[in-house]
Design a protein around this motif. Sequence first.
Motif, PDB file in Angstrom:
ATOM      1  N   PRO A  15      -2.758  20.692   7.495  1.00  0.00           N
ATOM      2  CA  PRO A  15      -1.891  20.234   6.409  1.00  0.00           C
ATOM      3  C   PRO A  15      -2.685  19.679   5.236  1.00  0.00           C
ATOM      4  CG  PRO A  15      -1.827  18.686   8.236  1.00  0.00           C
ATOM      5  CD  PRO A  15      -2.669  19.852   8.677  1.00  0.00           C
ATOM      6  N   ASN A  16      -2.140  19.832   4.058  1.00  0.00           N
ATOM      7  CA  ASN A  16      -2.748  19.316   2.842  1.00  0.00           C
ATOM      8  C   ASN A  16      -1.757  18.341   2.213  1.00  0.00           C
ATOM      9  OD1 ASN A  16      -4.363  18.913   0.649  1.00  0.00           O
ATOM     10  ND2 ASN A  16      -3.839  20.843  -0.351  1.00  0.00           N
ATOM     11  N   PRO A  17      -1.954  17.014   2.401  1.00  0.00           N
ATOM     12  CA  PRO A  17      -1.010  16.038   1.853  1.00  0.00           C
ATOM     13  C   PRO A  17      -0.919  16.134   0.333  1.00  0.00           C
ATOM     14  CG  PRO A  17      -2.524  15.000   3.389  1.00  0.00           C
ATOM     15  CD  PRO A  17      -3.035  16.383   3.133  1.00  0.00           C
ATOM     16  N   THR A  18       0.282  15.855  -0.182  1.00  0.00           N
ATOM     17  CA  THR A  18       0.545  15.864  -1.626  1.00  0.00           C
ATOM     18  C   THR A  18       1.096  14.503  -2.027  1.00  0.00           C
ATOM     19  OG1 THR A  18       1.081  18.218  -1.540  1.00  0.00           O
ATOM     20  CG2 THR A  18       1.853  17.003  -3.462  1.00  0.00           C
ATOM     21  N   TYR A  19       0.547  13.925  -3.104  1.00  0.00           N
ATOM     22  CA  TYR A  19       1.023  12.628  -3.582  1.00  0.00           C
ATOM     23  C   TYR A  19       2.491  12.735  -3.995  1.00  0.00           C
ATOM     24  CZ  TYR A  19       1.678   8.630  -6.663  1.00  0.00           C
ATOM     25  OH  TYR A  19       2.172   7.493  -7.264  1.00  0.00           O
ATOM     26  N   LEU A  20       3.332  11.816  -3.480  1.00  0.00           N
ATOM     27  CA  LEU A  20       4.754  11.778  -3.819  1.00  0.00           C
ATOM     28  C   LEU A  20       5.099  10.649  -4.782  1.00  0.00           C
ATOM     29  CD1 LEU A  20       6.675  12.335  -0.453  1.00  0.00           C
ATOM     30  CD2 LEU A  20       6.686  13.811  -2.459  1.00  0.00           C
ATOM     31  N   PHE A  21       4.709   9.414  -4.394  1.00  0.00           N
ATOM     32  CA  PHE A  21       5.084   8.262  -5.205  1.00  0.00           C
ATOM     33  C   PHE A  21       4.336   7.013  -4.757  1.00  0.00           C
ATOM     34  CE2 PHE A  21       8.189   8.450  -1.727  1.00  0.00           C
ATOM     35  CZ  PHE A  21       8.146   7.161  -1.213  1.00  0.00           C
ATOM     36  N   SER A  22       4.417   5.986  -5.592  1.00  0.00           N
ATOM     37  CA  SER A  22       3.924   4.651  -5.269  1.00  0.00           C
ATOM     38  C   SER A  22       5.125   3.714  -5.309  1.00  0.00           C
ATOM     39  CB  SER A  22       2.884   4.180  -6.288  1.00  0.00           C
ATOM     40  OG  SER A  22       1.768   5.042  -6.296  1.00  0.00           O
ATOM     41  N   ALA A  23       5.185   2.811  -4.358  1.00  0.00           N
ATOM     42  CA  ALA A  23       6.260   1.818  -4.340  1.00  0.00           C
ATOM     43  C   ALA A  23       5.631   0.435  -4.361  1.00  0.00           C
ATOM     44  CB  ALA A  23       7.118   1.978  -3.096  1.00  0.00           C
ATOM     45  N   THR A  24       6.239  -0.468  -5.108  1.00  0.00           N
ATOM     46  CA  THR A  24       5.793  -1.855  -5.171  1.00  0.00           C
ATOM     47  C   THR A  24       7.003  -2.741  -4.934  1.00  0.00           C
ATOM     48  OG1 THR A  24       4.053  -1.294  -6.740  1.00  0.00           O
ATOM     49  CG2 THR A  24       4.672  -3.601  -6.597  1.00  0.00           C
ATOM     50  N   VAL A  25       6.857  -3.723  -4.054  1.00  0.00           N
ATOM     51  CA  VAL A  25       7.945  -4.652  -3.786  1.00  0.00           C
ATOM     52  C   VAL A  25       7.473  -6.082  -3.966  1.00  0.00           C
ATOM     53  CG1 VAL A  25       9.136  -3.102  -2.188  1.00  0.00           C
ATOM     54  CG2 VAL A  25       7.496  -4.750  -1.290  1.00  0.00           C
ATOM     55  N   ASN A  26       8.410  -6.932  -4.341  1.00  0.00           N
ATOM     56  CA  ASN A  26       8.180  -8.373  -4.436  1.00  0.00           C
ATOM     57  C   ASN A  26       8.664  -8.997  -3.140  1.00  0.00           C
ATOM     58  OD1 ASN A  26       7.354  -8.177  -7.199  1.00  0.00           O
ATOM     59  ND2 ASN A  26       9.504  -7.917  -7.710  1.00  0.00           N
ATOM     60  N   LEU A  27       7.810  -9.815  -2.521  1.00  0.00           N
ATOM     61  CA  LEU A  27       8.147 -10.446  -1.254  1.00  0.00           C
ATOM     62  C   LEU A  27       8.569 -11.888  -1.481  1.00  0.00           C
ATOM     63  CD1 LEU A  27       5.170  -9.101   0.880  1.00  0.00           C
ATOM     64  CD2 LEU A  27       7.539  -8.294   0.908  1.00  0.00           C
ATOM     65  N   GLY A  28       9.668 -12.289  -0.827  1.00  0.00           N
ATOM     66  CA  GLY A  28      10.143 -13.661  -0.898  1.00  0.00           C
ATOM     67  C   GLY A  28       9.425 -14.528   0.120  1.00  0.00           C
ATOM     68  N   LYS A  29       9.933 -15.739   0.276  1.00  0.00           N
ATOM     69  CA  LYS A  29       9.354 -16.702   1.193  1.00  0.00           C
ATOM     70  C   LYS A  29       9.351 -16.158   2.621  1.00  0.00           C
ATOM     71  CE  LYS A  29       9.719 -21.400   2.808  1.00  0.00           C
ATOM     72  NZ  LYS A  29      10.557 -22.544   3.011  1.00  0.00           N
ATOM     73  N   SER A  30       8.265 -16.433   3.326  1.00  0.00           N
ATOM     74  CA  SER A  30       8.081 -15.954   4.694  1.00  0.00           C
ATOM     75  C   SER A  30       8.823 -16.838   5.687  1.00  0.00           C
ATOM     76  CB  SER A  30       6.586 -15.955   5.014  1.00  0.00           C
ATOM     77  OG  SER A  30       6.367 -15.666   6.361  1.00  0.00           O
ATOM     78  N   LEU A  31       9.406 -16.194   6.697  1.00  0.00           N
ATOM     79  CA  LEU A  31      10.020 -16.879   7.820  1.00  0.00           C
ATOM     80  C   LEU A  31       9.166 -16.539   9.031  1.00  0.00           C
ATOM     81  CD1 LEU A  31      12.424 -18.366   9.191  1.00  0.00           C
ATOM     82  CD2 LEU A  31      13.483 -16.128   9.448  1.00  0.00           C
ATOM     83  N   GLY A  32       8.562 -17.514   9.615  1.00  0.00           N
ATOM     84  CA  GLY A  32       7.715 -17.226  10.773  1.00  0.00           C
ATOM     85  C   GLY A  32       6.506 -18.117  10.763  1.00  0.00           C
ATOM     86  N   PRO A  33       5.626 -17.975  11.674  1.00  0.00           N
ATOM     87  CA  PRO A  33       5.580 -16.933  12.686  1.00  0.00           C
ATOM     88  C   PRO A  33       6.582 -17.201  13.821  1.00  0.00           C
ATOM     89  CG  PRO A  33       3.681 -18.369  12.935  1.00  0.00           C
ATOM     90  CD  PRO A  33       4.441 -18.836  11.722  1.00  0.00           C
ATOM     91  N   ILE A  34       7.165 -16.132  14.325  1.00  0.00           N
ATOM     92  CA  ILE A  34       8.110 -16.191  15.430  1.00  0.00           C
ATOM     93  C   ILE A  34       7.392 -15.627  16.654  1.00  0.00           C
ATOM     94  CG2 ILE A  34      10.330 -15.383  16.295  1.00  0.00           C
ATOM     95  CD1 ILE A  34      11.067 -14.904  13.261  1.00  0.00           C
TER      96      ILE A  34
END
Length: 158
Positions: A15-34
Amino acid sequence: MAVSNPPAPLPTFIPNPTYLFSATVNLGKSLGPIPMVEGGVRIVETITGGGIYGPGFNATIEGGVAAPILVNNGDGTRIQIPYIYAYGYASDGSPFYMEEAGIGSGVTQNTRLIINVGGKYQRLQTTYVLGQPTVNEERTIASVECFSVPLPPSMGGN
């Protein structure tokens, strides 16, 4: 008498991978460690928004959750098993939902994304999407570079 192993078979499809997209997310306050009964800990972080940009998918991320499991590797390092869920609207107005899971260290990971979407991006539902996520040191922003990996022709690939 020495036993020789037969030569390893050569792949019939590379297989020859093809670039699809980049995603960026903003993360809120962490809950944990659980703490988890089977070992390790889970960290839960809300996704408060983000964006997806690229030749294969453009969208706005409305929200979601990242809930990775961290397991000690026995040598002072940790293995991270990311579980990420996000939703929003594609650039054509279609709602989408995606799941991402994989394995790696806190620095480098390989994941697979499953994308549920209709409209002009509906083909992503049958595309094998490989992701390579990263998180900034403050754990406030995560990004993932995504590539399509074609299936062999005998399995419905192009």
